[in-house]
Write a protein that holds these residues in place. Structure first.
Motif, PDB file in Angstrom:
ATOM      1  N   VAL A  53      -7.327  -0.392  -5.193  1.00 33.45           N
ATOM      2  CA  VAL A  53      -6.237  -0.433  -6.472  1.00 33.45           C
ATOM      3  C   VAL A  53      -5.277   0.757  -6.506  1.00 33.45           C
ATOM      4  CG1 VAL A  53      -8.091  -1.513  -8.060  1.00 33.45           C
ATOM      5  CG2 VAL A  53      -7.968   1.077  -7.828  1.00 33.45           C
ATOM      6  N   ARG A  54      -4.429   0.587  -7.470  1.00 35.67           N
ATOM      7  CA  ARG A  54      -3.218   1.665  -7.378  1.00 35.67           C
ATOM      8  C   ARG A  54      -3.625   2.903  -7.402  1.00 35.67           C
ATOM      9  NH1 ARG A  54       2.515   0.961 -10.443  1.00 35.67           N
ATOM     10  NH2 ARG A  54       3.344   2.912  -9.652  1.00 35.67           N
ATOM     11  N   TRP A  85       2.748   3.078  -3.686  1.00 35.11           N
ATOM     12  CA  TRP A  85       2.023   1.781  -4.019  1.00 35.11           C
ATOM     13  C   TRP A  85       3.133   0.719  -4.068  1.00 35.11           C
ATOM     14  CZ3 TRP A  85      -2.401  -0.701  -4.285  1.00 35.11           C
ATOM     15  CH2 TRP A  85      -2.553  -1.703  -4.950  1.00 35.11           C
ATOM     16  N   GLY A  95      -7.495 -11.402  -8.265  1.00 39.02           N
ATOM     17  CA  GLY A  95      -6.689 -11.927  -8.944  1.00 39.02           C
ATOM     18  C   GLY A  95      -5.977 -13.235  -8.173  1.00 39.02           C
ATOM     19  N   HIS A 110     -15.391 -10.821  -5.275  1.00 43.40           N
ATOM     20  CA  HIS A 110     -15.816  -9.315  -5.868  1.00 43.40           C
ATOM     21  C   HIS A 110     -17.277  -9.492  -6.206  1.00 43.40           C
ATOM     22  CE1 HIS A 110     -16.119  -5.808  -8.275  1.00 43.40           C
ATOM     23  NE2 HIS A 110     -15.181  -5.052  -7.225  1.00 43.40           N
ATOM     24  N   THR A 117     -13.066  -1.016 -14.416  1.00 43.60           N
ATOM     25  CA  THR A 117     -11.671  -0.942 -13.775  1.00 43.60           C
ATOM     26  C   THR A 117     -10.726  -1.975 -14.412  1.00 43.60           C
ATOM     27  OG1 THR A 117     -12.677  -0.113 -11.858  1.00 43.60           O
ATOM     28  CG2 THR A 117     -10.715  -1.178 -11.669  1.00 43.60           C
ATOM     29  N   ARG A 118      -9.539  -1.667 -14.754  1.00 49.93           N
ATOM     30  CA  ARG A 118      -8.698  -2.492 -15.407  1.00 49.93           C
ATOM     31  C   ARG A 118      -8.424  -3.709 -14.547  1.00 49.93           C
ATOM     32  NH1 ARG A 118      -4.304   1.308 -17.965  1.00 49.93           N
ATOM     33  NH2 ARG A 118      -4.753   2.282 -15.947  1.00 49.93           N
ATOM     34  N   SER A 119      -8.212  -3.451 -13.315  1.00 52.50           N
ATOM     35  CA  SER A 119      -8.111  -4.857 -12.270  1.00 52.50           C
ATOM     36  C   SER A 119      -8.930  -5.758 -12.346  1.00 52.50           C
ATOM     37  CB  SER A 119      -8.191  -4.254 -11.021  1.00 52.50           C
ATOM     38  OG  SER A 119      -6.876  -3.213 -10.763  1.00 52.50           O
ATOM     39  N   TYR A 120     -10.150  -5.509 -12.865  1.00 50.65           N
ATOM     40  CA  TYR A 120     -11.295  -6.736 -12.838  1.00 50.65           C
ATOM     41  C   TYR A 120     -11.476  -6.970 -14.385  1.00 50.65           C
ATOM     42  CZ  TYR A 120     -12.335  -4.179  -8.625  1.00 50.65           C
ATOM     43  OH  TYR A 120     -12.120  -3.493  -7.235  1.00 50.65           O
ATOM     44  N   HIS A 178     -13.831   1.077 -19.809  1.00 53.20           N
ATOM     45  CA  HIS A 178     -12.720   1.788 -19.410  1.00 53.20           C
ATOM     46  C   HIS A 178     -12.466   3.087 -20.185  1.00 53.20           C
ATOM     47  CE1 HIS A 178      -8.888   2.577 -17.376  1.00 53.20           C
ATOM     48  NE2 HIS A 178      -8.383   2.669 -18.398  1.00 53.20           N
TER      49      HIS A 178
END
Length: 315
Positions: A93-94, A105, A166, A183, A247-250, A267
């Motif tokens: 992630v970033r 990034w 994603g 994941h 984690t916001r990505s998930y 989070h």
């Protein structure tokens, strides 16, 4: 279906005996993960201690390593395992790229697509003598002299799989990769409604089919010889769900099940440093969404609780 298990990574002297025992027990693949120890060294040791079993990092973080560095590591593992290596890559992630690895990034899906294509251009150069002339959106590679080129192996090109959550990354996996690594924070509904349709979209872009395309994971598998061991494994899963869910990505995976509020709470707790309290916020029904089975069975070699993945190979 093939069964994976994790190599010991902290103490290298344990790797060879463990790898040989796992191969003898009938496991299909030995894996490492890029967490708190080197992701490639244990695989090299395992390659020398085994004859049949597949070897893979799940995953190695791509962007902090140039494609040429990654290509070299994968090449030597493929050569010295006699073609048993599968390269598993992920973008991370970033925050980790910028603040842990110190690199700039950019949108990860197009960059990882370019990365995979660059790897294959390098490998073709080394295997066939083809001039290196790769000019992609993110990587330009035009110099490879004989002194820096390894000897041809006569082996198939290293298979490349990528971690994807994603829609954009799932499409890249379908478009240019040999497999996808879902994941661990996953569910059957997510696989059926999100992952498989996006993979099919990507395959359609490049005119590919699902023949010989691997789908690894996702979800957790808990096993043990008794109820106590299985219950302990389930608590381990609860902690992992809390960690990943923060984690916001998930968040889209949680949102699919109407768990947006839980993701936002986890989070916020992570930002406040309440790591040890987060697992208590994950109810039993959420743990069950993320795990495939709690099997009462004896595992060869060691308990598989929290350390084994069940991939499905599509032919």
């Amino acid at each position: 279906m093939r069964v994976f298990t994790m190599l010991p990574m902290r103490h290298w002297r344990e790797v060879g005996p463990f790898a040989a025992a796992v191969e003898g027990a009938g496991f299909d693949t030995l894996m490492t993960a890029e967490l708190n120890h080197d992701v490639f060294a244990p695989l090299a040791l395992a390659a020398l201690a085994t004859q049949r079993i597949e070897l893979t990092p799940s995953i190695a973080v791509a962007f902090p390593r140039s494609p040429t560095i990654m290509a070299s590591q994968a090449w030597d593992l493929q050569a010295n395992s006699n073609g048993r290596f599968v390269l598993g890559l992920g973008s991370q992630v970033r925050g980790h790229n910028e603040r842990r690895f110190g690199i700039a990034w950019s949108p990860p899906a197009p960059r990882l697509r370019d990365y995979v294509r660059a790897l294959r251009a390098i490998w073709r150069c080394w295997e066939t003598g083809e001039k290196l002339d790769y000019r992609g959106e993110h990587y330009k590679l035009t110099l490879m002299t004989p002194d820096f080129s390894p000897e041809p192996t006569g082996l198939p090109m290293v298979p490349v799989t990528i971690a994807a959550v994603g829609g954009a990354m799932l499409r890249v996996a379908g478009e240019v990769c040999d497999g996808v690594r879902l994941h661990p924070l996953c569910s059957r509904r997510y696989v059926e409604e999100v992952a498989l349709p996006r993979l099919a979209d990507g395959m359609g872009r490049s005119g590919r089919s699902r023949a010989n395309f691997d789908v690894f994971g996702g979800g957790f598998v808990v096993t043990g010889p008794d109820q106590k061991t299985v219950a302990e494994g389930m608590e381990w899963v609860r902690k992992r769900v809390a960690f990943y869910g923060s984690t916001r990505s998930y968040l889209p995976i949680l949102a699919l099940h109407g768990l947006d509020e839980l993701g936002q709470k986890l989070h916020a707790m992570s930002l406040e440093g309440h790591w040890n309290e987060m697992a208590a916020e994950v109810p039993d029904e959420v743990v069950r969404i993320s795990r495939h089975a709690a099997l009462m069975t004896k595992s060869p070699g060691r308990s598989m609780s929290g350390s084994a993945a069940l991939p499905t190979r599509s032919k």
